[in-house]
Design a protein around this motif. Structure first.
Motif, short mmCIF file in Angstrom:
data_model
loop_
_atom_site.label_atom_id
_atom_site.label_comp_id
_atom_site.label_asym_id
_atom_site.label_seq_id
_atom_site.Cartn_x
_atom_site.Cartn_y
_atom_site.Cartn_z
N ALA A 59 64.38 20.14 -9.51
CA ALA A 59 64.28 18.78 -10.02
C ALA A 59 65.62 18.29 -10.55
CB ALA A 59 63.23 18.70 -11.12
N ARG A 60 65.73 17.00 -10.69
CA ARG A 60 66.84 16.37 -11.39
C ARG A 60 66.36 16.04 -12.79
NH1 ARG A 60 70.30 10.87 -9.92
NH2 ARG A 60 72.32 11.74 -10.55
N VAL A 61 66.91 16.74 -13.77
CA VAL A 61 66.46 16.60 -15.16
C VAL A 61 67.50 15.78 -15.93
CG1 VAL A 61 65.88 17.81 -17.28
CG2 VAL A 61 65.21 18.78 -15.06
N ILE A 62 67.04 14.70 -16.55
CA ILE A 62 67.90 13.78 -17.28
C ILE A 62 67.47 13.81 -18.74
CG2 ILE A 62 68.79 11.43 -17.37
CD1 ILE A 62 69.04 12.86 -14.60
N ALA B 257 65.63 14.61 -4.90
CA ALA B 257 64.91 15.48 -5.83
C ALA B 257 64.02 14.66 -6.75
CB ALA B 257 65.91 16.28 -6.66
N PRO B 258 62.89 15.23 -7.16
CA PRO B 258 62.07 14.53 -8.16
C PRO B 258 62.82 14.44 -9.48
CG PRO B 258 61.28 16.77 -7.83
CD PRO B 258 62.32 16.53 -6.79
N ALA B 259 62.62 13.34 -10.19
CA ALA B 259 63.34 13.11 -11.44
C ALA B 259 62.42 13.33 -12.63
CB ALA B 259 63.90 11.69 -11.46
N VAL B 260 62.99 13.98 -13.65
CA VAL B 260 62.29 14.20 -14.92
C VAL B 260 63.19 13.67 -16.03
CG1 VAL B 260 61.19 15.86 -16.44
CG2 VAL B 260 61.25 16.30 -13.98
N LEU B 261 62.66 12.75 -16.82
CA LEU B 261 63.38 12.22 -17.98
C LEU B 261 62.82 12.88 -19.22
CD1 LEU B 261 65.35 10.12 -19.24
CD2 LEU B 261 63.41 8.53 -19.30
N MET B 262 63.69 13.56 -19.99
CA MET B 262 63.25 14.31 -21.15
C MET B 262 63.82 13.69 -22.42
SD MET B 262 63.25 18.25 -19.86
CE MET B 262 61.98 18.75 -18.68
N ILE B 263 62.95 13.48 -23.41
CA ILE B 263 63.32 12.75 -24.63
C ILE B 263 63.09 13.67 -25.83
CG2 ILE B 263 63.00 10.60 -25.91
CD1 ILE B 263 61.40 9.55 -23.47
N ARG C 241 55.77 20.85 -13.99
CA ARG C 241 55.70 21.17 -12.56
C ARG C 241 54.42 20.60 -11.95
NH1 ARG C 241 55.99 26.21 -13.35
NH2 ARG C 241 58.22 26.29 -13.76
N ASP C 242 53.30 20.78 -12.65
CA ASP C 242 52.03 20.24 -12.16
C ASP C 242 52.07 18.72 -12.08
OD1 ASP C 242 50.99 22.78 -12.02
OD2 ASP C 242 49.88 22.65 -13.91
N GLN C 243 52.66 18.08 -13.07
CA GLN C 243 52.73 16.62 -13.09
C GLN C 243 53.62 16.09 -11.96
OE1 GLN C 243 50.68 14.76 -15.08
NE2 GLN C 243 49.90 16.81 -15.53
N LEU C 244 54.70 16.80 -11.68
CA LEU C 244 55.56 16.41 -10.55
C LEU C 244 54.81 16.51 -9.23
CD1 LEU C 244 58.89 18.12 -11.63
CD2 LEU C 244 58.57 15.67 -11.30
N ALA C 245 54.02 17.57 -9.08
CA ALA C 245 53.25 17.73 -7.85
C ALA C 245 52.21 16.61 -7.72
CB ALA C 245 52.57 19.10 -7.84
N TRP D 236 70.86 17.86 -15.42
CA TRP D 236 70.75 19.09 -14.64
C TRP D 236 70.39 18.67 -13.21
CZ3 TRP D 236 69.52 18.66 -19.69
CH2 TRP D 236 69.98 19.64 -20.57
N GLU D 237 71.34 18.85 -12.30
CA GLU D 237 71.10 18.48 -10.91
C GLU D 237 70.30 19.57 -10.21
OE1 GLU D 237 71.70 15.62 -10.10
OE2 GLU D 237 73.59 14.85 -10.88
N PRO D 238 69.60 19.24 -9.13
CA PRO D 238 68.83 20.26 -8.40
C PRO D 238 69.76 21.32 -7.81
CG PRO D 238 68.94 18.21 -7.16
CD PRO D 238 69.49 17.90 -8.50
N GLU D 239 69.26 22.55 -7.73
CA GLU D 239 70.08 23.64 -7.20
C GLU D 239 70.35 23.47 -5.71
OE1 GLU D 239 68.28 27.36 -8.13
OE2 GLU D 239 69.09 27.40 -10.18
#
Length: 304
Positions: free
Chosen positions: A57-60, A31-37, A292-296, A21-24
């Motif tokens: 965010a950029r969600v992978i 963009a900050p990156a989030v890796l989801m497993i 969101r808090d962790q990204l900040a 999911w690329e940033p809007e």
């Protein structure tokens, strides 16, 4: 234009299927990156509801080897193999570091990724997983695996005449009686491979068994928790896999678990079970708030 796309990333034994999911707004590189497993028999489609709540965010989110559209990968599995695959995904997408979010078994993979490749992880978010499970001490390794995998093994051996028949199977599951949505239908339909009337769940049992043996009887998780290298948040669901009490992390066990790992902050998520903590709107709200808090916090740490 949709934020969502997929890619194939070369790893040992084939290609890993990855949802992105690329940033809007703005460029992906900025963009900050989030890796989801995802969890043990899930796929990257565990995460659309959470990704939708992180439009900046950029969600992978990959399909782990042996699951989803990565189910034909050859070679060994186990937590180390998944960690190597995830580093290959980050490399292919030009991502140096990410906030890593893992659900269920994915939380254990996230811990090993952080232990083996600490420079690729900024912070960890563990969603109803990652800390030791409540397994009777007197059971042998084989008995533990049978206890953990019994119902799952039965489902993976089943065959379904149609997509609708598989959806009916899950509609009857107590975890989803309150939360059946078109997004959930898409998640389950994606899980099927083969042809009618012999559709089957995509997860390969041999891979599942290898992963479960590593998770439940190996030393990687204990080592990662003993040397926890990153700020870590744990979210726990109020109810368990069958929408029952006690939950996977029962309320009476949590104080001792958390006191043994003082570097982990805890968020209890009410009115969700082990599945709907990511597969419902209210669960996704709670997970996205923590991410969101962790990204900040990760961004502030870079700037300080």
């Amino acid at each position: 234009m949709s934020r969502y796309r997929t890619a194939e990333v070369p790893v040992a034994g084939g290609d890993l299927h990855v949802g992105i999911w690329e940033p809007e707004n703005g460029t992906a590189d900025a963009a900050p990156a989030v890796l989801m497993i995802h969890g043990v028999t899930a796929s990257h489609l565990s995460w659309p509801l959470v990704a939708d709540r992180l439009p900046f965010a950029r969600v992978i989110a990959p399909d782990l080897r042996g699951r989803g559209r990565s189910n034909e990968l050859t070679g060994s599995a186990g937590l180390d193999a998944h960690a190597r695959d995830l580093v290959a995904v980050l490399d292919a997408l030009g991502i140096d570091r990410a906030v890593v979010v893992g659900h269920s078994m994915g939380a254990f993979v996230a811990l090993v990724l952080g232990e083996r490749y600490p420079e690729r992880v900024s912070r960890l978010v563990l969603v109803d997983g990652g800390l030791p499970l409540d397994v009777p001490d007197e059971l042998s390794a084989d008995e533990v695996i049978r206890l953990v995998l019994g119902p799952t093994a039965e489902r993976l051996a089943m065959r379904f005449a149609s997509v609708e028949a598989y959806l009916d199977f899950w509609r009857a599951h107590p975890a989803f009686t309150r939360d059946w949505t078109p997004a959930l239908e898409a998640y389950f339909a994606y899980d099927l491979v083969g042809e009618e009337p012999e559709l089957r769940p995509a997860t390969r049992y041999a891979t599942l068994e290898e992963d479960s043996m590593d998770q439940n009887t190996g030393t990687a998780i204990a080592e990662a928790l003993a040397r926890l290298r990153h700020p870590t948040a744990l979210l726990t669901a109020e109810r368990g896999l069958l929408d029952q009490l006690p939950a996977l992390y029962a309320a009476d066990r949590l104080p001792d678990l958390l006191s043994a790992h003082p570097g982990i902050t805890h968020v209890a998520v009410s009115d969700v079970n082990h599945y709907t903590i990511v597969l419902s709107e209210r669960g996704a709200d709670a997970v996205a708030d923590v991410v969101r808090d962790q990204l900040a916090l990760a961004s502030a740490a870079v700037l300080s």
